[in-house]
Design a protein around this motif. Structure first.
Motif, PDB file in Angstrom:
ATOM      1  N   ASN B 105      19.268  -2.748   1.137  1.00  0.00           N
ATOM      2  CA  ASN B 105      18.619  -4.050   1.212  1.00  0.00           C
ATOM      3  C   ASN B 105      17.918  -4.338  -0.105  1.00  0.00           C
ATOM      4  O   ASN B 105      17.192  -3.493  -0.608  1.00  0.00           O
ATOM      5  CB  ASN B 105      17.609  -4.039   2.361  1.00  0.00           C
ATOM      6  CG  ASN B 105      17.197  -5.431   2.751  1.00  0.00           C
ATOM      7  OD1 ASN B 105      17.431  -6.390   2.025  1.00  0.00           O
ATOM      8  ND2 ASN B 105      16.569  -5.551   3.901  1.00  0.00           N
ATOM      9  N   THR B 106      18.151  -5.506  -0.643  1.00  0.00           N
ATOM     10  CA  THR B 106      17.551  -5.826  -1.942  1.00  0.00           C
ATOM     11  C   THR B 106      16.310  -6.697  -1.814  1.00  0.00           C
ATOM     12  O   THR B 106      15.959  -7.402  -2.746  1.00  0.00           O
ATOM     13  CB  THR B 106      18.577  -6.532  -2.844  1.00  0.00           C
ATOM     14  OG1 THR B 106      18.988  -7.735  -2.197  1.00  0.00           O
ATOM     15  CG2 THR B 106      19.764  -5.646  -3.105  1.00  0.00           C
ATOM     16  N   GLU B 107      15.645  -6.640  -0.679  1.00  0.00           N
ATOM     17  CA  GLU B 107      14.411  -7.411  -0.549  1.00  0.00           C
ATOM     18  C   GLU B 107      13.392  -6.903  -1.559  1.00  0.00           C
ATOM     19  O   GLU B 107      13.399  -5.740  -1.954  1.00  0.00           O
ATOM     20  CB  GLU B 107      13.839  -7.262   0.857  1.00  0.00           C
ATOM     21  CG  GLU B 107      13.322  -5.873   1.151  1.00  0.00           C
ATOM     22  CD  GLU B 107      12.868  -5.714   2.582  1.00  0.00           C
ATOM     23  OE1 GLU B 107      13.712  -5.393   3.423  1.00  0.00           O
ATOM     24  OE2 GLU B 107      11.669  -5.889   2.827  1.00  0.00           O
ATOM     25  N   ALA B 108      12.506  -7.797  -1.964  1.00  0.00           N
ATOM     26  CA  ALA B 108      11.442  -7.431  -2.892  1.00  0.00           C
ATOM     27  C   ALA B 108      10.210  -7.004  -2.103  1.00  0.00           C
ATOM     28  O   ALA B 108       9.862  -7.609  -1.097  1.00  0.00           O
ATOM     29  CB  ALA B 108      11.104  -8.615  -3.797  1.00  0.00           C
ATOM     30  N   PHE B 109       9.575  -5.954  -2.580  1.00  0.00           N
ATOM     31  CA  PHE B 109       8.326  -5.471  -1.993  1.00  0.00           C
ATOM     32  C   PHE B 109       7.208  -5.788  -2.976  1.00  0.00           C
ATOM     33  O   PHE B 109       7.318  -5.505  -4.169  1.00  0.00           O
ATOM     34  CB  PHE B 109       8.405  -3.967  -1.742  1.00  0.00           C
ATOM     35  CG  PHE B 109       9.389  -3.603  -0.663  1.00  0.00           C
ATOM     36  CD1 PHE B 109      10.729  -3.437  -0.961  1.00  0.00           C
ATOM     37  CD2 PHE B 109       8.973  -3.442   0.637  1.00  0.00           C
ATOM     38  CE1 PHE B 109      11.640  -3.104   0.034  1.00  0.00           C
ATOM     39  CE2 PHE B 109       9.871  -3.104   1.644  1.00  0.00           C
ATOM     40  CZ  PHE B 109      11.212  -2.944   1.334  1.00  0.00           C
ATOM     41  N   PHE B 110       6.144  -6.354  -2.444  1.00  0.00           N
ATOM     42  CA  PHE B 110       5.063  -6.842  -3.298  1.00  0.00           C
ATOM     43  C   PHE B 110       3.825  -5.968  -3.222  1.00  0.00           C
ATOM     44  O   PHE B 110       3.514  -5.384  -2.169  1.00  0.00           O
ATOM     45  CB  PHE B 110       4.680  -8.262  -2.883  1.00  0.00           C
ATOM     46  CG  PHE B 110       5.603  -9.308  -3.422  1.00  0.00           C
ATOM     47  CD1 PHE B 110       6.804  -9.585  -2.795  1.00  0.00           C
ATOM     48  CD2 PHE B 110       5.274 -10.006  -4.579  1.00  0.00           C
ATOM     49  CE1 PHE B 110       7.668 -10.541  -3.301  1.00  0.00           C
ATOM     50  CE2 PHE B 110       6.133 -10.967  -5.093  1.00  0.00           C
ATOM     51  CZ  PHE B 110       7.322 -11.235  -4.451  1.00  0.00           C
ATOM     52  N   GLY B 111       3.119  -5.936  -4.333  1.00  0.00           N
ATOM     53  CA  GLY B 111       1.777  -5.378  -4.337  1.00  0.00           C
ATOM     54  C   GLY B 111       0.802  -6.375  -3.735  1.00  0.00           C
ATOM     55  O   GLY B 111       1.178  -7.494  -3.369  1.00  0.00           O
ATOM     56  N   GLN B 112      -0.462  -5.972  -3.659  1.00  0.00           N
ATOM     57  CA  GLN B 112      -1.473  -6.808  -3.007  1.00  0.00           C
ATOM     58  C   GLN B 112      -1.984  -7.920  -3.911  1.00  0.00           C
ATOM     59  O   GLN B 112      -2.699  -8.805  -3.467  1.00  0.00           O
ATOM     60  CB  GLN B 112      -2.645  -5.935  -2.543  1.00  0.00           C
ATOM     61  CG  GLN B 112      -3.594  -5.494  -3.641  1.00  0.00           C
ATOM     62  CD  GLN B 112      -3.114  -4.274  -4.428  1.00  0.00           C
ATOM     63  OE1 GLN B 112      -1.926  -4.003  -4.552  1.00  0.00           O
ATOM     64  NE2 GLN B 112      -4.073  -3.533  -4.965  1.00  0.00           N
ATOM     65  N   GLY B 113      -1.584  -7.893  -5.171  1.00  0.00           N
ATOM     66  CA  GLY B 113      -1.993  -8.947  -6.092  1.00  0.00           C
ATOM     67  C   GLY B 113      -3.250  -8.597  -6.869  1.00  0.00           C
ATOM     68  O   GLY B 113      -4.115  -7.858  -6.386  1.00  0.00           O
ATOM     69  N   THR B 114      -3.342  -9.105  -8.079  1.00  0.00           N
ATOM     70  CA  THR B 114      -4.544  -8.985  -8.907  1.00  0.00           C
ATOM     71  C   THR B 114      -5.016 -10.382  -9.256  1.00  0.00           C
ATOM     72  O   THR B 114      -4.278 -11.155  -9.856  1.00  0.00           O
ATOM     73  CB  THR B 114      -4.263  -8.210 -10.212  1.00  0.00           C
ATOM     74  OG1 THR B 114      -3.886  -6.876  -9.906  1.00  0.00           O
ATOM     75  CG2 THR B 114      -5.504  -8.208 -11.106  1.00  0.00           C
ATOM     76  N   ARG B 115      -6.235 -10.679  -8.842  1.00  0.00           N
ATOM     77  CA  ARG B 115      -6.800 -11.985  -9.203  1.00  0.00           C
ATOM     78  C   ARG B 115      -7.558 -11.818 -10.511  1.00  0.00           C
ATOM     79  O   ARG B 115      -8.603 -11.178 -10.557  1.00  0.00           O
ATOM     80  CB  ARG B 115      -7.713 -12.508  -8.105  1.00  0.00           C
ATOM     81  CG  ARG B 115      -8.164 -13.950  -8.360  1.00  0.00           C
ATOM     82  CD  ARG B 115      -8.762 -14.595  -7.126  1.00  0.00           C
ATOM     83  NE  ARG B 115      -7.800 -14.840  -6.057  1.00  0.00           N
ATOM     84  CZ  ARG B 115      -6.928 -15.845  -6.049  1.00  0.00           C
ATOM     85  NH1 ARG B 115      -6.864 -16.681  -7.047  1.00  0.00           N
ATOM     86  NH2 ARG B 115      -6.125 -16.008  -5.025  1.00  0.00           N
TER      87      ARG B 115
END
Lengths: 112, 119
Positions: B105-115
Motif C-alpha cells: 500500500n502506498t498510502e502516506a503516513f504523516f507526522g503530528q506536524g510542527t507549528r
C-alpha cells in the motif's frame, strides 16, 4: 501542478445524514487517496482507489473515481459527530512520479 | 504501527535564523515528503525524496532546502527564516509506487506536524 480541488470548501450537515465531497484533478493519475485531518493534527489515510477502479468501499466510506472527468467523490454515510474534520484528496502519478499532491480540502462539520 | 516522528510540535524562531525541522520514519519507506499547510491553501509540497541523497522540488521550494543522508531521516532546512514561513509543517513517508503491484500500500503516513512561528 496537478493539485486537486475539493468541493465544497465547507459542509455542515446533521448527524445521521450522508456527506458527499468531490475532488477534481488536472493530470492523469495512478492512484487517488482520501485523507482526514482532525484539527491541528497530522493527516490520516482513509482509502486509496487505483486509476483502473471505479468504486471502493470501506465501512461507512464509499469512493468513486471517474478518470474521464478527472474527478472523485467521497461519501460518508450515517455521519457521526466524530466525522467532523477536514478531508483531502491526494493524487500520484505512480512510477512516473511518486509525488503525492493534495487538494485544499473540505471542512466537514457534523451538527448534533 | 508505522511511526513518523517530527522533532518538535511547536517552534518559535527569529527572522534570519537557520531552522532545522527533523523527521524520522520507522517503516523503511523509500519516499519522504515535506508539506506546509496554511489556511485556505491546503497542503503544498515543498520537497520530496525518493531515496537517500535524492530529492525533487515540490511546488514551493523557495527558501527551503532538504537533506536525506539516511533512509529513515528527512530534514527540512530554512536557510534564513522569514515571517512568511510561519506555518504548519507536515512530514510524511510512503512506499514507492512501483511496489503497488506487489500488494504494498502506498498510502502516506504523516507526522503530528510542527507549528513554526517566525518572529
Amino acid at each position: 501542478s496537478q493539485q486537486g480541488e475539493e468541493d465544497p470548501q465547507a459542509l455542515s450537515i446533521q448527524e445521521g445524514e450522508n456527506a458527499t465531497m468531490n475532488c477534481s484533478y488536472k493530470t492523469s493519475i495512478n492512484n487517488l487517496q482520501w485523507y482526514r485531518q482532525n484539527s491541528g493534527r497530522g493527516l490520516v489515510h482513509l482509502i486509496l482507489i487505483r486509476s483502473n477502479e471505479r468504486e471502493k468501499h470501506s465501512g461507512r466510506l464509499r469512493v468513486t473515481l471517474d478518470t474521464s472527468k478527472k474527478s472523485s467523490s467521497l461519501l460518508i454515510t450515517a455521519s457521526r459527530a466524530a466525522d467532523t474534520a477536514s478531508y483531502f484528496c491526494a493524487t500520484d502519478r505512480g512510477s512516473r512520479d511518486d509525488k503525492i499532491i493534495f487538494g485544499k480540502g473540505t471542512r466537514l462539520h457534523i451538527l448534533p | 504501527d508505522v511511526k513518523v516522528t517530527q522533532s518538535s510540535r511547536y517552534l518559535v524562531k527569529r527572522t534570519g535564523e537557520k531552522v532545522f525541522l527533523e523527521c524520522v520514519q520507522d517503516m523503511d519507506h523509500e519516499n519522504m515528503f515535506w508539506y506546509r499547510q496554511d489556511p485556505g491553501l491546503g497542503l503544498r509540497l515543498i520537497y520530496f525524496s525518493y531515496d537517500v541523497k535524492m530529492k525533487e522540488k515540490g511546488d514551493i521550494p523557495e527558501g527551503y532546502s532538504v537533506s536525506r543522508e539516511k533512509k529513515e531521516r528527512f530534514s527540512l532546512i530554512l536557510e534564513s527564516a522569514s515571517t512568511n514561513q510561519t506555518s504548519m509543517y507536515l512530514c510524511a513517508s510512503s512506499f514507492a509506487a512501483l511496489l503497488l503491484s506487489s500488494g504494498v500500500n502506498t498510502e502516506a503516513f504523516f507526522g503530528q506536524g510542527t507549528r513554526l512561528t517566525v518572529v
